[in-house]
Design a protein around this motif. Structure first.
Motif, PDB file in Angstrom:
ATOM      1  N   MET A   1     -18.314 -31.213  25.222  1.00  0.00           N
ATOM      2  CA  MET A   1     -18.843 -32.035  25.936  1.00  0.00           C
ATOM      3  C   MET A   1     -18.826 -33.554  25.492  1.00  0.00           C
ATOM      4  N   THR A   2     -18.653 -34.734  26.241  1.00  0.00           N
ATOM      5  CA  THR A   2     -18.501 -35.802  25.637  1.00  0.00           C
ATOM      6  C   THR A   2     -19.763 -36.750  26.283  1.00  0.00           C
ATOM      7  N   GLY A   3     -20.325 -37.482  25.491  1.00  0.00           N
ATOM      8  CA  GLY A   3     -21.359 -38.363  26.008  1.00  0.00           C
ATOM      9  C   GLY A   3     -21.443 -39.625  25.290  1.00  0.00           C
ATOM     10  N   GLY A   4     -22.662 -40.461  25.760  1.00  0.00           N
ATOM     11  CA  GLY A   4     -23.078 -41.676  24.914  1.00  0.00           C
ATOM     12  C   GLY A   4     -24.085 -41.186  23.908  1.00  0.00           C
ATOM     13  N   ARG A   5     -24.457 -42.387  23.409  1.00  0.00           N
ATOM     14  CA  ARG A   5     -25.646 -42.353  22.252  1.00  0.00           C
ATOM     15  C   ARG A   5     -26.794 -43.222  22.547  1.00  0.00           C
ATOM     16  N   ARG A   6     -27.796 -42.486  22.334  1.00  0.00           N
ATOM     17  CA  ARG A   6     -29.194 -43.173  22.772  1.00  0.00           C
ATOM     18  C   ARG A   6     -29.981 -43.389  21.609  1.00  0.00           C
ATOM     19  N   ASN A   7     -30.794 -44.323  21.460  1.00  0.00           N
ATOM     20  CA  ASN A   7     -32.047 -44.510  20.439  1.00  0.00           C
ATOM     21  C   ASN A   7     -33.243 -44.289  21.129  1.00  0.00           C
ATOM     22  N   THR A   8     -33.419 -43.127  21.418  1.00  0.00           N
ATOM     23  CA  THR A   8     -34.867 -42.909  22.005  1.00  0.00           C
ATOM     24  C   THR A   8     -35.745 -42.247  21.576  1.00  0.00           C
ATOM     25  N   GLY A   9     -35.146 -41.499  20.231  1.00  0.00           N
ATOM     26  CA  GLY A   9     -36.099 -40.649  19.354  1.00  0.00           C
ATOM     27  C   GLY A   9     -36.315 -39.321  20.291  1.00  0.00           C
ATOM     28  N   GLY A  10     -37.084 -38.242  19.307  1.00  0.00           N
ATOM     29  CA  GLY A  10     -37.316 -37.179  19.700  1.00  0.00           C
ATOM     30  C   GLY A  10     -36.437 -36.122  19.700  1.00  0.00           C
ATOM     31  N   TYR A  11     -36.758 -34.876  20.126  1.00  0.00           N
ATOM     32  CA  TYR A  11     -35.626 -33.864  19.902  1.00  0.00           C
ATOM     33  C   TYR A  11     -34.499 -34.107  20.920  1.00  0.00           C
ATOM     34  N   THR A  20     -22.836 -33.619  21.554  1.00  0.00           N
ATOM     35  CA  THR A  20     -21.823 -34.307  22.406  1.00  0.00           C
ATOM     36  C   THR A  20     -20.981 -35.017  21.172  1.00  0.00           C
ATOM     37  N   THR A  21     -19.877 -35.489  21.829  1.00  0.00           N
ATOM     38  CA  THR A  21     -18.942 -36.354  21.122  1.00  0.00           C
ATOM     39  C   THR A  21     -18.420 -37.470  21.865  1.00  0.00           C
ATOM     40  N   PRO A  22     -18.516 -38.715  21.259  1.00  0.00           N
ATOM     41  CA  PRO A  22     -18.139 -40.113  22.074  1.00  0.00           C
ATOM     42  C   PRO A  22     -16.667 -39.777  22.371  1.00  0.00           C
ATOM     43  N   VAL A  23     -16.307 -40.555  23.491  1.00  0.00           N
ATOM     44  CA  VAL A  23     -15.035 -40.624  23.826  1.00  0.00           C
ATOM     45  C   VAL A  23     -14.217 -41.468  22.904  1.00  0.00           C
ATOM     46  N   ALA A  24     -12.896 -41.256  22.562  1.00  0.00           N
ATOM     47  CA  ALA A  24     -12.068 -42.254  21.795  1.00  0.00           C
ATOM     48  C   ALA A  24     -12.276 -43.628  22.346  1.00  0.00           C
ATOM     49  N   GLY A  25     -12.519 -44.468  21.526  1.00  0.00           N
ATOM     50  CA  GLY A  25     -12.679 -45.816  21.845  1.00  0.00           C
ATOM     51  C   GLY A  25     -13.916 -46.439  22.102  1.00  0.00           C
ATOM     52  N   LEU A  26     -15.060 -45.521  22.438  1.00  0.00           N
ATOM     53  CA  LEU A  26     -16.164 -45.782  22.692  1.00  0.00           C
ATOM     54  C   LEU A  26     -17.344 -45.274  21.915  1.00  0.00           C
ATOM     55  N   GLY A  56     -17.331 -30.096  30.613  1.00  0.00           N
ATOM     56  CA  GLY A  56     -16.157 -29.502  30.976  1.00  0.00           C
ATOM     57  C   GLY A  56     -14.912 -30.090  30.409  1.00  0.00           C
ATOM     58  N   ASP A  57     -13.579 -29.866  30.530  1.00  0.00           N
ATOM     59  CA  ASP A  57     -12.562 -30.246  29.602  1.00  0.00           C
ATOM     60  C   ASP A  57     -12.112 -31.748  30.073  1.00  0.00           C
ATOM     61  N   PRO A  58     -12.142 -32.621  29.324  1.00  0.00           N
ATOM     62  CA  PRO A  58     -12.103 -34.225  29.590  1.00  0.00           C
ATOM     63  C   PRO A  58     -10.636 -34.447  29.947  1.00  0.00           C
ATOM     64  N   ASN A  59      -9.564 -33.441  29.585  1.00  0.00           N
ATOM     65  CA  ASN A  59      -8.380 -33.582  29.978  1.00  0.00           C
ATOM     66  C   ASN A  59      -7.729 -32.805  31.217  1.00  0.00           C
ATOM     67  N   ALA A  60      -8.667 -32.141  31.876  1.00  0.00           N
ATOM     68  CA  ALA A  60      -8.651 -31.549  33.086  1.00  0.00           C
ATOM     69  C   ALA A  60      -8.030 -32.367  34.198  1.00  0.00           C
ATOM     70  N   PRO A  61      -7.163 -32.025  34.895  1.00  0.00           N
ATOM     71  CA  PRO A  61      -6.837 -32.920  36.348  1.00  0.00           C
ATOM     72  C   PRO A  61      -8.157 -33.317  36.945  1.00  0.00           C
TER      73      PRO A  61
END
Length: 228
Positions: A1-11, A20-26, A56-61
């Motif tokens: 999964m890829t996603g953004g990072r937030r600073n909201t605290g908690g579990y 999650t892993t940030p996408v390249a460049g972001l 899902g696969d970020p490289n999928a069609p």
């Protein structure tokens, strides 16, 4: 999964960072927001919401080639990187094109919960049209199981079950719109007390509103027509 990072605290924050892993460049992005438009009853609504990840696969069609080019062209027409207004201030908001377009069918909401109850997050998923919810079931912060649900399959059933509430919401939004239109600055704040009581509507002051607090004056003048 890829996603953004937030600073909201908690579990929930730690769950997102771990799975999650940030996408390249972001990598330095703090969050990801989208705006969608759809009809709710007789109202046409623009809904802004935050997305945690794509599933899902970020490289999928998907929407990769033509849509990506169209988006780049459209962004270029905004010309935010080269404002034509005079007295452009240093440090003003600028738009930068990056990343890869992600189809709405892959959007996911992440939750860290002790008990898995999809019904609790269905309103959020339905209004934002987020198709997936991924829940990390934890015990005292230790994730022991991950449950992924394709919530979009339940949207029609949830909508049918809550027709009465949705109709009341449409009526309330229409009433609020007319009330705000009747105000001098067409701006108001709605207060709701969870302990009970009536909704309170306070007319906006003459100070800087939410739009002005986020965007610099030159961008507001260029893209918004303010009625005084």
């Amino acid at each position: 999964m890829t996603g953004g990072r937030r600073n909201t605290g908690g579990y929930g924050q730690n769950f997102e960072k771990t799975f999650t892993t940030p996408v390249a460049g972001l990598e330095s992005s703090s969050s990801h927001h989208r705006v969608i438009k759809y009809r709710l009853g007789f109202l046409i609504c623009a809904v802004r919401f935050e997305i945690d990840a794509q599933y899902g696969d970020p490289n999928a069609p998907g929407v990769q080639s033509d849509v990506a080019r169209d988006l780049a062209t459209g962004m270029g027409h905004l010309a935010l990187q080269a404002p034509v207004l005079p007295n452009h201030k240093a440090g003003s908001i600028r738009a930068a094109l990056g990343g890869t377009p992600v189809p709405a069918s892959r959007l996911a909401e992440l939750k860290a919960k002790k008990k898995v109850q999809i019904s609790q997050v269905m309103p959020q998923l339905w209004f934002s049209r987020t198709p997936y919810v991924i829940i990390g079931k934890h015990v005292d912060g230790r994730v022991e199981d991950i449950i992924c649900t394709h919530a979009a399959e339940r949207f029609d059933g949830w909508e049918a079950q809550h027709q009465a509430s949705l109709r009341r919401l449409v009526d309330l939004l229409a009433w609020l719109r007319e009330k705000v239109r009747g105000m001098k600055r067409e701006r108001a704040t709605l207060l709701y007390d969870e302990s009970g009581g009536d909704l309170q509507m306070l007319e906006g002051s003459t100070g800087r509103g939410e739009l002005e607090a986020v965007l610099p004056d030159d961008v507001i003048k260029k893209y918004w027509t303010r009625r005084r």
